[in-house]
Design a protein around this motif. Structure first.
Motif, mmCIF file in Angstrom:
data_model
loop_
_atom_site.group_PDB
_atom_site.id
_atom_site.type_symbol
_atom_site.label_atom_id
_atom_site.label_comp_id
_atom_site.label_asym_id
_atom_site.label_seq_id
_atom_site.Cartn_x
_atom_site.Cartn_y
_atom_site.Cartn_z
ATOM 1 N N MET A 25 0.834 -1.206 0.000
ATOM 2 C CA MET A 25 0.000 0.000 0.000
ATOM 3 C C MET A 25 0.869 1.256 0.000
ATOM 4 O O MET A 25 0.575 2.231 -0.702
ATOM 5 N N THR A 26 1.966 1.249 0.755
ATOM 6 C CA THR A 26 2.840 2.415 0.838
ATOM 7 C C THR A 26 3.687 2.606 -0.426
ATOM 8 O O THR A 26 4.319 3.646 -0.601
ATOM 9 N N ARG A 28 2.200 2.193 -3.496
ATOM 10 C CA ARG A 28 1.286 2.537 -4.588
ATOM 11 C C ARG A 28 1.312 4.008 -5.011
ATOM 12 O O ARG A 28 1.313 4.292 -6.216
ATOM 13 N N PRO A 29 1.260 4.974 -4.084
ATOM 14 C CA PRO A 29 1.105 6.363 -4.531
ATOM 15 C C PRO A 29 2.169 6.840 -5.518
ATOM 16 O O PRO A 29 1.844 7.503 -6.510
ATOM 17 N N TYR A 32 1.388 5.196 -8.839
ATOM 18 C CA TYR A 32 0.185 5.740 -9.473
ATOM 19 C C TYR A 32 0.441 7.128 -10.062
ATOM 20 O O TYR A 32 -0.064 7.464 -11.137
ATOM 21 N N LEU A 74 1.972 8.274 4.665
ATOM 22 C CA LEU A 74 1.633 6.855 4.584
ATOM 23 C C LEU A 74 2.012 6.080 5.837
ATOM 24 O O LEU A 74 1.743 4.887 5.908
ATOM 25 N N SER A 143 -3.470 9.057 -3.890
ATOM 26 C CA SER A 143 -4.270 8.011 -3.267
ATOM 27 C C SER A 143 -3.555 6.674 -3.359
ATOM 28 O O SER A 143 -2.682 6.478 -4.207
ATOM 29 N N ALA A 144 -3.971 5.765 -2.455
ATOM 30 C CA ALA A 144 -3.473 4.391 -2.495
ATOM 31 C C ALA A 144 -4.575 3.431 -2.911
ATOM 32 O O ALA A 144 -4.432 2.220 -2.752
#
Length: 311
Positions: A25-26, A28-29, A32, A74, A143-144
């Motif tokens: 998750m950390t 992803r941003p 993206y 995050l 966003s994640a």
């Protein structure tokens, strides 16, 4: 540009607690932002990495080359307060805190949320307990949300303000499947500082937004929402609200989710009617009604014919 303007359309972004592993998750941003074509500066912050996704990585916020417009935080709640304080000291315009465990969780969490807000000082704060913000108009993904894994998300004329992060991802995915485009999507989370009324007010001045959809669990500032709704009516920008928590049990569920107080449902009905706000009766309506209104064509009268394939 206002702090909210810089939050929605930043030219530089610090990613606090960024991971070199894009599957986390950390991680992803940063991925993206690159994937969807963000043209500004991306500054990952992680003391245990020298580079992330081909970008120089900084040991801490103080080491950044300049004050970022936005810092997306995050790290967990045990370290988020210090990260927010560091961003404020560096001169960031706004911070986004994804971590949960604040006002929605317990009295201790509420105290932690107050401390987080105080750490921000004059810097604006989105969250905590948010999935972040998505600006499809300009290709800026703060966003994640896993919904951003999809290629070629179509920009459109509908913007969403949601107190639930999960709803942001759900509507983004459903809209993409149906060819409906969004302009901006914001998850306000616990609204320790910036709330739904702030973003509705901002979107009224956004040329890319023709319709504003709102997923509402409760209203913290009814007066501010009223002013924004009246201005929206004057500008001809419809607001469509799906208000959850109609039943007593639903109200308790909404309060436990983001800390919002649901209030008596019939009061919301009267409030929305007074302001000319369209109330979506079902979750599906929150996509269907704004999608129809975004085309810009309005019926001249009240004579409507319906053709259906079933009884």
């Amino acid at each position: 540009m206002s702090a909210i303007g810089k939050l929605v359309r930043p030219s530089s972004i610090a990613v606090i607690g960024a991971s070199a592993d894009p599957t986390k998750m950390t991680g992803r941003p940063v991925g993206y932002l690159q994937k969807h074509g963000f043209a500004g500066a991306i500054w990952p912050v992680n003391p245990r990495a020298s580079s992330i996704a081909g970008l120089p990585c900084y040991a801490d916020v103080a080491a950044l080359p300049a004050a970022p417009d936005v810092g997306i935080v995050l790290v967990g709640p045990d370290r988020a307060e210090q990260a927010v304080r560091d961003l404020a000291a560096r001169g960031a315009a706004a911070a986004i805190v994804l971590a949960s465990g604040y006002g929605e969780a317990s009295p201790e969490g509420a105290a932690r949320q107050l401390a987080l807000r105080q750490a921000a000082g004059s810097m604006r704060l989105l969250g905590p307990n948010t999935i972040g913000l998505v600006n499809l108009t300009d290709g800026i993904m703060l966003s994640a949300s896993g919904a951003l894994e999809v290629e070629g998300l179509p920009p459109g004329r509908v913007s969403l303000v949601s107190q639930s992060g999960g709803i942001l991802g759900s509507l983004l995915s459903r809209a993409a499947d149906r060819g409906i485009g969004f302009a901006k999507l914001v998850s306000t989370g616990n609204e320790a500082d910036l709330d739904s009324a702030d973003f509705i007010e901002h979107l009224l001045d956004d040329d890319a937004t023709a319709v504003i959809a709102v997923y509402m669990e409760g209203l913290r500032r009814p007066g501010a929402f009223r002013r924004a709704a009246l201005r929206a009516a004057a500008l001809g920008k419809p607001i469509v609200v799906f208000k959850v928590g109609r039943s007593e049990s639903g109200g308790r569920a909404a309060a436990s989710h983001t800390g919002a107080m649901a209030g008596a449902d019939r009061m919301y009905d009267a409030f929305f009617r007074q302001l000319g706000v369209i109330r979506a009766e079902t979750f599906a309506d929150l996509l269907d009604i704004p999608g129809a209104l975004a085309c810009g064509r309005r019926a001249a009268g009240r004579r409507v014919a319906i053709l259906t394939s079933t009884g």
